[in-house]
Design an enzyme around this catalytic site. Structure first.
Site, PDB file in Angstrom:
ATOM      1  N   HIS A 194      66.216  81.778 105.460  1.00 36.23           N
ATOM      2  CA  HIS A 194      65.398  80.588 105.181  1.00 36.23           C
ATOM      3  C   HIS A 194      64.254  80.480 106.199  1.00 36.23           C
ATOM      4  O   HIS A 194      64.431  80.795 107.382  1.00 36.23           O
ATOM      5  CB  HIS A 194      66.231  79.315 105.322  1.00 36.23           C
ATOM      6  CG  HIS A 194      67.292  79.130 104.276  1.00 36.23           C
ATOM      7  ND1 HIS A 194      67.434  79.937 103.183  1.00 36.23           N
ATOM      8  CD2 HIS A 194      68.268  78.172 104.171  1.00 36.23           C
ATOM      9  CE1 HIS A 194      68.449  79.507 102.448  1.00 36.23           C
ATOM     10  NE2 HIS A 194      68.970  78.448 103.027  1.00 36.23           N
ATOM     11  N   CYS A 237      72.690  74.782 106.205  1.00 35.89           N
ATOM     12  CA  CYS A 237      71.975  75.932 106.777  1.00 35.89           C
ATOM     13  C   CYS A 237      70.575  75.566 107.290  1.00 35.89           C
ATOM     14  O   CYS A 237      70.167  75.990 108.380  1.00 35.89           O
ATOM     15  CB  CYS A 237      71.888  77.062 105.756  1.00 35.89           C
ATOM     16  SG  CYS A 237      71.551  76.495 104.079  1.00 35.89           S
TER      17      CYS A 237
HETATM   18  N1  LIG Z   1      75.197  80.613 101.001  1.00 33.50           N
HETATM   19  C1  LIG Z   1      74.762  79.944 102.074  1.00 33.50           C
HETATM   20  O1  LIG Z   1      73.740  80.283 102.718  1.00 33.50           O
HETATM   21  C2  LIG Z   1      75.512  78.753 102.582  1.00 33.50           C
HETATM   22  C3  LIG Z   1      75.113  78.186 103.781  1.00 33.50           C
HETATM   23  C4  LIG Z   1      75.808  77.094 104.282  1.00 33.50           C
HETATM   24  C5  LIG Z   1      76.871  76.611 103.572  1.00 33.50           C
HETATM   25  N2  LIG Z   1      77.235  77.166 102.397  1.00 33.50           N
HETATM   26  C6  LIG Z   1      78.401  76.599 101.696  1.00 33.50           C
HETATM   27  O2  LIG Z   1      79.477  77.529 101.687  1.00 33.50           O
HETATM   28  C7  LIG Z   1      80.231  77.376 100.487  1.00 33.50           C
HETATM   29  C8  LIG Z   1      80.341  78.707  99.755  1.00 33.50           C
HETATM   30  O3  LIG Z   1      79.049  79.178  99.469  1.00 33.50           O
HETATM   31  P1  LIG Z   1      78.769  80.654  98.928  1.00 33.50           P
HETATM   32  O4  LIG Z   1      77.290  80.753  98.907  1.00 33.50           O
HETATM   33  O5  LIG Z   1      79.572  81.671  99.673  1.00 33.50           O
HETATM   34  O6  LIG Z   1      79.335  80.553  97.409  1.00 33.50           O
HETATM   35  P2  LIG Z   1      79.871  81.694  96.424  1.00 33.50           P
HETATM   36  O7  LIG Z   1      79.258  83.013  96.738  1.00 33.50           O
HETATM   37  O8  LIG Z   1      79.708  81.141  95.056  1.00 33.50           O
HETATM   38  O9  LIG Z   1      81.439  81.799  96.766  1.00 33.50           O
HETATM   39  C9  LIG Z   1      82.335  80.740  96.510  1.00 33.50           C
HETATM   40  C10 LIG Z   1      83.704  81.092  97.023  1.00 33.50           C
HETATM   41  O10 LIG Z   1      84.558  79.953  96.863  1.00 33.50           O
HETATM   42  C11 LIG Z   1      85.724  80.335  96.124  1.00 33.50           C
HETATM   43  N3  LIG Z   1      86.185  79.240  95.274  1.00 33.50           N
HETATM   44  C12 LIG Z   1      85.470  78.567  94.357  1.00 33.50           C
HETATM   45  N4  LIG Z   1      86.237  77.614  93.772  1.00 33.50           N
HETATM   46  C13 LIG Z   1      87.447  77.688  94.373  1.00 33.50           C
HETATM   47  C14 LIG Z   1      88.679  76.972  94.192  1.00 33.50           C
HETATM   48  N5  LIG Z   1      88.794  75.984  93.314  1.00 33.50           N
HETATM   49  N6  LIG Z   1      89.722  77.313  94.989  1.00 33.50           N
HETATM   50  C15 LIG Z   1      89.611  78.311  95.889  1.00 33.50           C
HETATM   51  N7  LIG Z   1      88.477  79.035  96.086  1.00 33.50           N
HETATM   52  C16 LIG Z   1      87.417  78.711  95.332  1.00 33.50           C
HETATM   53  C17 LIG Z   1      85.266  81.517  95.282  1.00 33.50           C
HETATM   54  O11 LIG Z   1      86.399  82.258  94.904  1.00 33.50           O
HETATM   55  P3  LIG Z   1      86.480  83.100  93.522  1.00 33.50           P
HETATM   56  O12 LIG Z   1      86.028  84.496  93.869  1.00 33.50           O
HETATM   57  O13 LIG Z   1      87.936  83.065  93.207  1.00 33.50           O
HETATM   58  O14 LIG Z   1      85.621  82.419  92.522  1.00 33.50           O
HETATM   59  C18 LIG Z   1      84.377  82.243  96.298  1.00 33.50           C
HETATM   60  O15 LIG Z   1      85.174  82.960  97.218  1.00 33.50           O
HETATM   61  C19 LIG Z   1      79.546  76.260  99.705  1.00 33.50           C
HETATM   62  O16 LIG Z   1      80.188  75.050 100.023  1.00 33.50           O
HETATM   63  C20 LIG Z   1      78.142  76.273 100.232  1.00 33.50           C
HETATM   64  O17 LIG Z   1      77.501  75.029 100.086  1.00 33.50           O
HETATM   65  C21 LIG Z   1      76.597  78.241 101.880  1.00 33.50           C
END
Ligand SMILES: NC(=O)c1ccc[n+]([C@@H]2O[C@H](COP(=O)([O-])OP(=O)(O)OC[C@H]3O[C@@H](n4cnc5c(N)ncnc54)[C@H](OP(=O)(O)O)[C@@H]3O)[C@@H](O)[C@H]2O)c1
Length: 335
Positions: free
Chosen positions: A243, A130
């Site tokens: 950010h 990001c």
């Molecule tokens: N937040 C940001 O600003 C941002 C920006 C760029 C990139 N990212 C990337 O995007 C990804 C997700 O971030 P987030 O902030 O959305 O995280 P989050 O709110 O913690 O959500 C994680 C998601 O992944 C799923 N998940 C976790 N373990 C899994 C597994 N073993 N199999 C299938 N699904 C699984 C979770 O499902 P459950 O509901 O079943 O737990 C949930 O839907 C990360 O890789 C992060 O680095 C985030």
């Protein structure tokens, strides 16, 4: 754009939910929609275009017939499932760090290097970090005009970038702070309410955090220039969303603030908010929920004549993640 069948892996997360909003708001012609997560969330429902959709646990079969598989479920899940989804014929657009520096995986910001999306031998396209996305959207017009040589950047990163549990933990800490009660760290490394943290994974060899090194390597890959020197510091701030970055840039030739403003006016994905004399500059609260990368406080570097300083703010869940991923899908399935 033709109608596409879409799967979202990580649909219940903060980025996954934002992807649904972005697909809806941009009126992407979605045919079939598969919402996928871990078995923990199977059976939950999420709304899309006024209809409830049931979340399923991810399986190989779920990707059968899918055109675009948008992944936001962490690097480990992406390493396991992206090749399996690609093997079923889906184009995987992955938000995690798992594939970004793989030579056979393009790292794409549509406003900056759209052509890179054409060659994807693994069937995977990576969405950059990001903080890197907003940095390169703001700097690409300057780089094209005068070649960026060096970037010094300090980030002020919102808690939504750390996922849904971290958002809840900060909110609880803020309530505890106001009540004068002790705060639980939750998934955070300590107290963020009323404080700053640097809690990404440490790279013990260099003394940097992995979050900082991502900005070094990803910036070079996206701008296609391995010579750019990047000096980053990443800081988590108690801001809910969007950010901010303090950016100092040195170019191959001197550039005035006026020239930079001219180059950035109307540049793709950029909106200038730059009237500091009247107190007007980009702020995370105003950027939250919006698409542009906001640039302001453009000034000639008092410590390095010929260089520039800028303040760059963007919604990390939208341009930093969900929006960029959906824009990549629009690019790939444009015709
Ligand atoms: N937040 C940001 O600003 C941002 C920006 C760029 C990139 N990212 C990337 O995007 C990804 C997700 O971030 P987030 O902030 O959305 O995280 P989050 O709110 O913690 O959500 C994680 C998601 O992944 C799923 N998940 C976790 N373990 C899994 C597994 N073993 N199999 C299938 N699904 C699984 C979770 O499902 P459950 O509901 O079943 O737990 C949930 O839907 C990360 O890789 C992060 O680095 C985030």
């Amino acid at each position: 754009m033709r109608s596409i069948d879409v799967a979202i892996l990580g649909a219940t997360g903060v980025v996954g939910r934002e992807m649904l909003r972005v697909l809806e708001q941009r009126e992407v012609p979605v045919g079939r929609l598969k919402l996928l997560a871990s078995p923990r969330s199977a059976g939950a429902t999420l709304s899309f275009r006024g209809r409830e959709h049931t979340v399923e646990a991810v399986t190989d079969e779920a990707f059968q017939g899918i055109d675009a598989a948008l992944f936001s479920a962490g690097a480990g899940t992406s390493r396991e499932w992206a090749p399996r989804a690609a093997a079923r014929g889906a184009v995987v657009i992955d938000n995690s760090s798992a594939w970004r520096m793989d030579d056979a995986v393009p790292l794409v910001v549509p406003e900056v290097n759209p052509d890179a999306a054409r060659e994807r031998p693994r069937g995977i396209i990576a969405n950059p970090n990001c903080s890197t996305i907003q940095l390169v959207v703001a700097l690409a017009p300057l780089h094209r005009a005068a070649r960026v040589r060096r970037i010094v950047v300090a980030t002020y990163q919102a808690i939504s970038g750390a996922g849904i549990e971290a958002v809840r933990a900060l909110e609880a800490q803020q309530r505890a702070l106001v009540a004068g009660e002790p705060a639980e760290p939750g998934p955070l490394s300590g107290q963020l309410a009323g404080n700053l943290l640097m809690h990404w994974k440490r790279d013990t060899a260099s003394g940097y955090q992995e979050e900082e090194l991502k900005m070094v390597h990803e910036t070079r890959k996206i701008l296609g220039d391995a010579e750019i020197r990047v000096s980053p510091t990443a800081v988590r701030v108690p801001v809910l969303n969007a950010h901010s970055e303090a950016v100092t840039v040195e170019l191959a030739r001197p550039m005035t603030a006026t020239e930079a403003r001219t180059l950035l006016t109307g540049a793709p994905g950029v909106e200038l908010v730059d009237d500091f004399a009247n107190g007007v500059y980009p702020q995370p609260l105003a950027a939250s929920g919006r698409d542009p990368v906001y640039v302001g406080r453009i000034r000639e570097d008092v410590g390095n004549p010929g260089g520039l300083q800028l303040w760059v703010v963007a919604d990390n869940l939208r341009k930093g993640a969900a929006l960029n991923a959906v824009q990549i899908a629009e690019l790939v399935f444009a015709s």
